[in-house]
Design an enzyme around this catalytic site. Structure first.
Site, mmCIF file in Angstrom:
data_model
loop_
_atom_site.group_PDB
_atom_site.id
_atom_site.type_symbol
_atom_site.label_atom_id
_atom_site.label_comp_id
_atom_site.label_asym_id
_atom_site.label_seq_id
_atom_site.Cartn_x
_atom_site.Cartn_y
_atom_site.Cartn_z
ATOM 1 N N HIS A 55 -28.879 24.400 72.397
ATOM 2 C CA HIS A 55 -29.805 23.313 73.435
ATOM 3 C C HIS A 55 -30.600 22.690 73.628
ATOM 4 C CE1 HIS A 55 -25.427 24.882 74.945
ATOM 5 N NE2 HIS A 55 -25.847 25.799 75.143
ATOM 6 N N HIS A 217 -21.630 23.520 76.640
ATOM 7 C CA HIS A 217 -20.733 24.491 75.266
ATOM 8 C C HIS A 217 -19.522 23.837 74.457
ATOM 9 C CE1 HIS A 217 -23.261 26.861 77.981
ATOM 10 N NE2 HIS A 217 -23.559 27.478 77.802
#
Length: 355
Positions: A55, A217
């Protein structure tokens, strides 16, 4: 799979080594893995966060003056372990307690709670505040309730500045909770992404389709349709955010009086005409900046139509999903306190101003 990596098993270690080489103001630890400010923390509350790798720049890219004091990277799309968080918090413990900012994913919530319990056993006061700002859903297979998205970045910035101002632990926890209830986000994807370990797409998405309501995700969204124009997509996401009703839910927080985890009722705001907001158009990793500015232009138009005034903005990659093509929009209502703290100087690898 085409990625600039060496061995898939070494991805996190090699990224951290590069971060350490590029930023001498950070201490990078490998056993267990965490990143913290090199100068340490003295006589104030420390602000700590973390989450799965993939991320970037979240979270390690936000460690530095005026933001996070430490961050723990897990494996790709996997929560860090409690021992990482314990060691990171101990490294930056300034004697006034720790605020842990936690995205609402089951593994993150559970592991950060375990870390907090272990730290309290060592006499360190800890508060965990959960960020759950994704308006796309209330429940999913990946989280109990709404997922934590872009409001996490704003909370880390605002709370980091407040910690430098000398807020105590209870004040910081209340501020972080307020930012969470003032923030709403929603994302979309044009492509899936591939983790280095698997080398296959996390979900299949035909060339002529897009996914609305994705998480960070690589989990698929809540609806799928034929690809629409940038203006149409922006209208969908912004309207969903601005017209989202107040969402009442329970989040688990530590109660110092009963010395136990309790469910605290939390209610989001509903945006109203006249509100002032921070607007963030966030790339998911594979979207050109030029396209993100196209989105921002339409976002500003839709916000104005609803009577919402954008007073600050961020456009770029702030909370990504590897190489996914797509974007998310975050709006956080501001008051005088939040705006002042957002404007305060910050110096991290990924965010800096006022220096």
């Amino acid at each position: 799979m085409k990625k600039l990596i060496n061995n898939a098993e070494d991805v996190i270690d090699e990224q951290l080594k590069g971060l350490a080489s590029a930023h001498s103001e950070l201490d990078v630890h490998f056993d267990p893995k965490f990143v913290c400010v090199a100068e340490g923390v003295k006589d104030r509350v420390a602000v700590v966060s973390g989450g799965g790798a993939g991320h970037e720049p979240l979270h390690a890219g936000y460690v530095g003056m005026g933001m996070l004091d430490a961050a723990c990277p897990g494996q790709v799309f996997t929560s860090p372990t409690p021992d990482q968080m314990v060691e990171a918090c101990k490294a930056v413990n300034g004697g006034k307690g720790i605020l842990q900012i936690v995205k609402n994913y089951t593994g993150d919530v559970m592991n950060f709670q375990m870390a907090a319990d272990l730290l309290r056993d060592e006499g360190i006061e800890v508060r965990n505040i959960v960020i759950d700002d994704d308006v796309a859903l209330k429940d999913s297979l990946y989280t109990a309730g709404r997922r934590g998205l872009g409001t996490t970045v704003i909370a880390e910035k605002v709370c980091g500045a407040a910690a430098l101002e000398g807020y105590d632990l209870d004040q910081l926890a209340a501020l972080c909770r307020k930012v969470n209830t003032f923030g709403k986000s929603m994302g979309m994807a044009l492509t899936s992404c591939m983790t280095p370990q698997n080398g296959t797409p996390s979900f299949e998405l035909p060339e002529d389709e897009m996914e609305i309501g994705i998480g960070i995700h690589g989990e698929p969204g809540t609806e799928r349709s034929k690809i629409k124009s940038a203006d149409e997509v922006t209208e969908i996401l912004t309207t969903r955010i601005l017209e989202d009703e107040a969402y009442v839910r329970s989040l688990s927080e530590w109660d110092p009086e009963s010395e136990s985890w309790v469910d605290v009722e939390v209610t989001d705001i509903r945006f109203e005409s006249g509100d002032e907001v921070i607007a963030m158009v966030n790339g998911m990793g594979g979207t050109p900046l030029s396209e993100l500015y196209t989105v921002y232009g339409k976002l500003a138009e839709v916000a104005e139509r609803h009577g919402i005034k954008i007073v600050r903005n961020l456009v770029g990659n702030y909370i990504t999903s590897l190489e996914m093509a797509g974007m998310s929009i975050t709006l956080v209502k501001v008051d005088e306190e939040i705006l002042r703290l957002f404007d305060a100087p910050v110096k991290t690898p990924a965010l800096r101003w006022g220096i």
